[in-house]
Scaffold this active site. Structure first.
Site, PDB file in Angstrom:
ATOM      1  N   LEU A 131      -7.131  11.026   9.613  1.00 48.59           N
ATOM      2  CA  LEU A 131      -7.608  11.011   8.226  1.00 48.59           C
ATOM      3  C   LEU A 131      -9.013  11.591   8.071  1.00 48.59           C
ATOM      4  CD1 LEU A 131      -6.308   7.523   7.022  1.00 48.59           C
ATOM      5  CD2 LEU A 131      -5.308   9.759   6.605  1.00 48.59           C
ATOM      6  N   ASN A 152      -2.108   5.138   0.136  1.00 45.26           N
ATOM      7  CA  ASN A 152      -1.561   5.409   1.459  1.00 45.26           C
ATOM      8  C   ASN A 152      -1.570   4.118   2.275  1.00 45.26           C
ATOM      9  OD1 ASN A 152      -0.794   6.381   3.931  1.00 45.26           O
ATOM     10  ND2 ASN A 152      -2.507   7.793   4.173  1.00 45.26           N
ATOM     11  N   CYS A 185      -1.891   3.586   6.524  1.00 44.97           N
ATOM     12  CA  CYS A 185      -3.118   3.634   7.329  1.00 44.97           C
ATOM     13  C   CYS A 185      -3.137   2.486   8.327  1.00 44.97           C
ATOM     14  CB  CYS A 185      -4.345   3.498   6.435  1.00 44.97           C
ATOM     15  SG  CYS A 185      -4.624   4.870   5.351  1.00 44.97           S
ATOM     16  N   LYS A 226       2.578   4.943  -1.265  1.00 45.93           N
ATOM     17  CA  LYS A 226       3.251   5.815  -0.301  1.00 45.93           C
ATOM     18  C   LYS A 226       3.618   4.988   0.920  1.00 45.93           C
ATOM     19  CE  LYS A 226       3.250  10.343   1.816  1.00 45.93           C
ATOM     20  NZ  LYS A 226       2.584  11.640   1.935  1.00 45.93           N
ATOM     21  N   THR A 279       4.986  10.183   7.210  1.00 48.38           N
ATOM     22  CA  THR A 279       5.545  10.643   8.476  1.00 48.38           C
ATOM     23  C   THR A 279       6.096   9.467   9.287  1.00 48.38           C
ATOM     24  OG1 THR A 279       3.360  10.460   9.490  1.00 48.38           O
ATOM     25  CG2 THR A 279       4.015  12.622   8.619  1.00 48.38           C
ATOM     26  N   GLY A 298       9.399  14.802   2.571  1.00 47.82           N
ATOM     27  CA  GLY A 298       9.886  14.861   3.942  1.00 47.82           C
ATOM     28  C   GLY A 298      10.803  16.047   4.166  1.00 47.82           C
ATOM     29  N   GLY A 342       5.143  19.641   2.050  1.00 51.72           N
ATOM     30  CA  GLY A 342       4.082  19.468   3.028  1.00 51.72           C
ATOM     31  C   GLY A 342       4.095  20.473   4.143  1.00 51.72           C
TER      32      GLY A 342
END
Length: 344
Positions: free
Chosen positions: A73, A127, A130, A167, A195, A246, A268
């Site tokens: 990150l 997010n 993390c 997410k 991911t 994805g 992405g």
């Protein structure tokens, strides 16, 4: 002409194609190839409270049908983002969804406090994949309660007219349970998926190829996983907007996500070899919908969940006339004559 407009919470986007967090840089990298305003939205790299250099190299490795990354990150921090990047994106006419991250629920809240009412922010994407410094390096998104706590903290410091998206990671036992917890905590929508964790070995050094050992696998290799997650979550939460992420590389890939229940898609990994993929995918998706005689994107959202159309449903059934009642065959004249003759 197909109407590609879509909605995320209370925000309308002109089309459903956006970047995936972390894959478009600050936006300047992609702006060399196309007008950012042509995207439905631009999603930023995850913004944290303080600047981060990220992991040392090597932190990217190519894999079959995908890419493995362990970036850590990296980013300039929220102050620089607000002073430099967000105003520039607004000047380009980009609809900016800011990805936010942190090492604790309090840090997420602090970042959201700075961004939640900043001009030029279209939405926040939380997010929750993390590392959770308070839980031995596990992800917030691994636990419904921890994910909900982070979403609640962000929602509390964000204007009501700014949608908050969560997410989620696919590396959980039941992504539907995590999704339900996030929506209950105030998420206006969901981004599925981040991911999935993978590993690759460098056979030259005979060691893991990435400095961080494992990393996040992205690209076409994870598209079936992402589609499964979108399909399952849409079935449980049909009224919740979902961004499918994805392995989206073509308009037909995007259509798969729309049919599974997404109302938008994130592009992405394909941007690294085709930086102008966003507008191209939007055009291909429009063509695919037109070929299927759909006038609006919304007509296709979740279509894969509906019962299959009977191929004969449009035919007028033939009139079936009732068979006449069964009757005995009439006796022959000879038989009748014989019946009338007296027996000896």
């Amino acid at each position: 002409m197909v109407n590609l407009t879509t909605r995320l919470g209370g925000v309308e986007l002109p089309n459903p194609v956006m970047t995936a967090a972390g894959c478009g840089g600050s936006g300047r990298e992609l702006a060399q190839f196309f007008d950012l305003a042509k995207l439905g939205a631009f999603v930023t790299t995850s913004v944290m409270m303080r600047p981060r250099a990220g992991r040392p190299i090597p932190r990217v490795a190519e894999t079959p049908s995908g890419m493995l990354t362990s970036m850590g990150l990296p980013g300039p921090g929220v102050d620089t983002f607000l002073a430099r990047d967000l105003p520039w994106l607004a000047e380009q006419g980009a609809r900016t969804i800011v990805s936010v991250a942190g090492n604790s629920a309090e840090e997420y809240a602090a970042v959201a406090r700075r961004l939640g009412d900043a001009p030029g922010v279209t939405a926040l994407e939380v997010n929750v994949a993390c590392p959770n410094a308070e839980d031995r390096g596990l992800m917030f998104g691994s636990h419904p309660g921890a994910a909900a706590e982070v979403v609640r903290a962000v929602r509390a410091h964000t204007r009501r007219d700014v949608p908050v998206l969560a997410k989620l990671s696919p590396d959980v036992a039941d992504i539907v349970t995590v999704a339900l917890a996030c929506v209950d905590a105030g998420a206006d929508g969901l981004s599925l998926i981040n991911t999935t964790v993978g590993l690759t070995i460098d056979t030259g050094t005979m060691r893991p190829a990435l400095t961080g050992v494992s990393g996040g696998l992205s690209g076409p290799a994870i598209r079936p996983i992402a589609l499964r997650c979108v399909y399952e979550v849409h079935a449980a939460l049909p009224d919740t907007p979902i961004v499918g992420v994805g392995g989206v590389a073509t308009g037909l890939d995007a259509l798969e996500f729309i049919l599974a229940g997404a109302c938008a898609v994130g592009v992405g990994t394909t941007l690294f070899h085709d930086p102008s993929a966003g507008p191209r995918i939007a055009r291909e998706l429009e063509d695919a919908l037109a070929e299927r005689r759909m006038e609006r994107l919304s007509d296709a959202v979740g279509l894969a969940h509906r019962p299959p159309v009977n191929a004969l449903a449009g035919l007028v059934p033939r009139q079936i006339r009732p068979e006449p009642p069964a009757t005995s065959h009439p006796k022959s004249d000879k038989a009748e004559d014989n019946a009338k003759e007296p027996k000896p």
